[in-house]
Design an enzyme around this catalytic site. Structure first.
Site, PDB file in Angstrom:
ATOM      1  CE  LYS A   1       0.923   1.189   4.480  1.00 33.34           C
ATOM      2  NZ  LYS A   1       1.708   2.360   4.878  1.00 33.34           N
TER       3      LYS A   1
ATOM      4  N   PRO B   1       9.176  -4.242  -0.112  1.00 35.20           N
ATOM      5  CG  PRO B   1       9.790  -2.088  -0.810  1.00 35.20           C
ATOM      6  CD  PRO B   1       8.724  -3.135  -0.966  1.00 35.20           C
ATOM      7  CB  VAL B   2      11.820  -5.944   4.869  1.00 35.52           C
ATOM      8  CG1 VAL B   2      11.760  -6.103   6.385  1.00 35.52           C
ATOM      9  CG2 VAL B   2      11.441  -7.262   4.202  1.00 35.52           C
TER      10      VAL B   2
ATOM     11  N   GLY C   1       9.662  -0.809   4.977  1.00 29.48           N
ATOM     12  CA  GLY C   1       9.705   0.227   3.946  1.00 29.48           C
ATOM     13  C   GLY C   1       8.538   1.197   3.968  1.00 29.48           C
TER      14      GLY C   1
ATOM     15  CB  ALA D   1       1.356  -2.262   4.821  1.00 30.89           C
ATOM     16  N   GLY D   2       4.375  -4.359   4.302  1.00 32.06           N
ATOM     17  CA  GLY D   2       4.728  -5.706   3.851  1.00 32.06           C
ATOM     18  C   GLY D   2       4.406  -6.772   4.885  1.00 32.06           C
ATOM     19  N   GLY D   3       4.728  -6.526   6.137  1.00 28.85           N
ATOM     20  CA  GLY D   3       4.418  -7.497   7.187  1.00 28.85           C
ATOM     21  C   GLY D   3       2.911  -7.667   7.332  1.00 28.85           C
TER      22      GLY D   3
ATOM     23  CB  ALA E   1       1.105  -7.605   2.557  1.00 32.35           C
TER      24      ALA E   1
ATOM     25  CG  ASP F   1      -0.766  -0.159   8.160  1.00 29.06           C
ATOM     26  OD1 ASP F   1      -1.570   0.688   8.580  1.00 29.06           O
ATOM     27  OD2 ASP F   1       0.421   0.094   7.883  1.00 29.06           O
TER      28      ASP F   1
HETATM   29  P1  ATP Z   1       4.020  -0.366   7.868  1.00 28.09           P
HETATM   30  O1  ATP Z   1       4.003   0.282   6.515  1.00 28.09           O
HETATM   31  O2  ATP Z   1       2.775  -1.210   8.121  1.00 28.09           O
HETATM   32  O3  ATP Z   1       4.331   0.551   8.977  1.00 28.09           O
HETATM   33  P2  ATP Z   1       6.551  -1.475   7.101  1.00 28.09           P
HETATM   34  O4  ATP Z   1       6.251  -1.818   5.684  1.00 28.09           O
HETATM   35  O5  ATP Z   1       7.296  -0.227   7.360  1.00 28.09           O
HETATM   36  O6  ATP Z   1       5.184  -1.462   7.897  1.00 28.09           O
HETATM   37  P3  ATP Z   1       7.240  -4.205   7.571  1.00 28.09           P
HETATM   38  O7  ATP Z   1       7.901  -4.644   6.310  1.00 28.09           O
HETATM   39  O8  ATP Z   1       5.849  -4.630   7.795  1.00 28.09           O
HETATM   40  O9  ATP Z   1       7.350  -2.644   7.755  1.00 28.09           O
HETATM   41  O10 ATP Z   1       8.189  -4.751   8.744  1.00 28.09           O
HETATM   42  C1  ATP Z   1       8.380  -4.112   9.973  1.00 28.09           C
HETATM   43  C2  ATP Z   1       9.126  -5.089  10.890  1.00 28.09           C
HETATM   44  O11 ATP Z   1       8.239  -6.164  11.212  1.00 28.09           O
HETATM   45  C3  ATP Z   1      10.318  -5.758  10.246  1.00 28.09           C
HETATM   46  O12 ATP Z   1      11.484  -5.035  10.503  1.00 28.09           O
HETATM   47  C4  ATP Z   1      10.353  -7.156  10.869  1.00 28.09           C
HETATM   48  O13 ATP Z   1      11.205  -7.189  11.976  1.00 28.09           O
HETATM   49  C5  ATP Z   1       8.947  -7.398  11.378  1.00 28.09           C
HETATM   50  N1  ATP Z   1       8.185  -8.437  10.650  1.00 28.09           N
HETATM   51  C6  ATP Z   1       7.418  -9.374  11.194  1.00 28.09           C
HETATM   52  N2  ATP Z   1       6.838 -10.142  10.270  1.00 28.09           N
HETATM   53  C7  ATP Z   1       7.233  -9.705   9.083  1.00 28.09           C
HETATM   54  C8  ATP Z   1       6.975 -10.109   7.749  1.00 28.09           C
HETATM   55  N3  ATP Z   1       6.171 -11.142   7.454  1.00 28.09           N
HETATM   56  N4  ATP Z   1       7.544  -9.401   6.770  1.00 28.09           N
HETATM   57  C9  ATP Z   1       8.346  -8.358   7.065  1.00 28.09           C
HETATM   58  N5  ATP Z   1       8.644  -7.952   8.304  1.00 28.09           N
HETATM   59  C10 ATP Z   1       8.099  -8.603   9.317  1.00 28.09           C
END
Ligand code: ATP
Length: 298
Positions: A11, A96-97, A99, A102-104, A106, A138
């Site tokens: 997203k 992207p992790v 990033g 909202a990869g986690g 998702a 999210d």
């Molecule tokens: P948001 O946009 O919802 O704030 P984000 O995209 O910035 O989230 P994520 O990629 O969801 O961040 O990951 C945040 C942290 O969550 C990671 O650093 C990791 O330690 C942890 N995490 C737990 N499960 C997952 C997963 N399935 N994928 C990625 N990170 C995960």
């Protein structure tokens, strides 16, 4: 059923209006989510015990224990239905992790839909949404996709009309930002200031409904952007590069550090992506479209 594969979108927040901190530590939000065409795929297969694996360029940054949001989703569903959570969850990670996309979340929505199909629990949509809301602010949006206005801490969703296809480029930064750290920086930067109650922009919702990229570009906003730039100053250069390459709008995606560029059309998006890649101000740049569907069994 032997195996279930679910595709889930990333997203971007086209508006992220952040209110003051609440007594429970969360912030009230007016959060306009738009699902975009970058996807993780979660595959659920029966196993002797709960196990998580992950593949993709950022796989090393993803926890594989029970703190993984996909594992937490499986545990939550199994707990409600009295099922042993014996499942192998494999995540093909393209989002992207850490990033701001909202990869986690998702992966949590994907695991929930995959396990619900694998185990035949056939949970009502409202129950899936309730489990999502428990897992994170999210997560409900990752389930529904499209576009939606999130209020409360972002988890109360109202679907929004989108009248066309929008072209986006996402510049993936070298490194991540922790969402709590960005909110902490927001609190520091706004300390002593009067933070207005968050409200969705009527003009922005109209631009989405019309599918009008120029009007959307004039109304996008992200209250977390100053905090993300403060913690990750090189993003200023990434944003300038995309603007100079013709982006209609350039903003930090959610809590960052991914940056998002709205383009007039597919050709303009390709040119912005090329300029970002050549600039060295990001790790990679990806052109895609929105809206994208929510978690879908494939
Ligand atoms: P948001 O946009 O919802 O704030 P984000 O995209 O910035 O989230 P994520 O990629 O969801 O961040 O990951 C945040 C942290 O969550 C990671 O650093 C990791 O330690 C942890 N995490 C737990 N499960 C997952 C997963 N399935 N994928 C990625 N990170 C995960």
């Amino acid at each position: 059923m032997e195996t279930v594969r679910v595709r889930v979108p990333a997203k971007v927040n086209v508006q992220l209006a952040v209110g003051g901190v609440r007594p429970d530590g969360f912030h009230d939000l007016a959060n306009v989510f738009l699902a975009v065409g970058l996807y993780d795929e979660v595959t659920a297969t029966p196993a002797d015990t709960l196990r998580v694996t992950c593949a993709g360029p950022d796989a090393a940054a993803v926890p594989l224990d029970r703190t993984n949001l996909a594992a937490r989703a499986a545990l939550a569903l199994a707990g409600r239905y009295g099922i042993e959570p014996d499942v192998h969850l494999h995540i093909d990670k393209d989002i992207p992790v850490a990033g701001g996309m909202a990869g986690g979340s998702a992966d949590a929505a994907g695991a929930l839909v995959a396990c619900d199909a694998l185990w035949g629990t056939d949970a009502p949509r409202d129950e899936l949404l309730a489990i999502c809301a428990e897992l994170g602010s999210d997560v409900p949006f990752s389930l529904v996709g499209g576009a939606a206005l999130g209020t409360g801490r972002g988890e109360r969703l109202r679907p929004l009309d989108v009248g066309g296809t929008f072209h986006w480029v996402f510049a993936v930064a070298d490194g991540g930002l922790s969402t709590p750290a960005v909110y902490g920086e927001f609190d520091r930067l706004t300390a002593g200031l009067r933070v207005p109650g968050p409200a969705a922009s009527r003009d922005l919702l109209d631009a989405l409904a019309k599918g009008d990229a120029t009007a959307l570009a004039a109304t996008v906003s992200n209250d977390l952007q100053p905090a993300a730039l403060s913690l990750f100053p090189p993003l200023t250069g990434t944003l300038a590069t995309g603007r100079d390459a013709g982006a209609l709008a350039a903003l930090v995606s959610g809590s960052g550090p991914t940056t998002a560029f709205l383009a007039a059309d597919a050709d303009a998006a390709a040119e912005i992506a090329r300029a970002l890649m050549a600039s060295g101000t990001c790790r990679t740049a990806r052109a895609t479209t929105a809206p994208a569907p929510g978690a879908t069994v494939v």
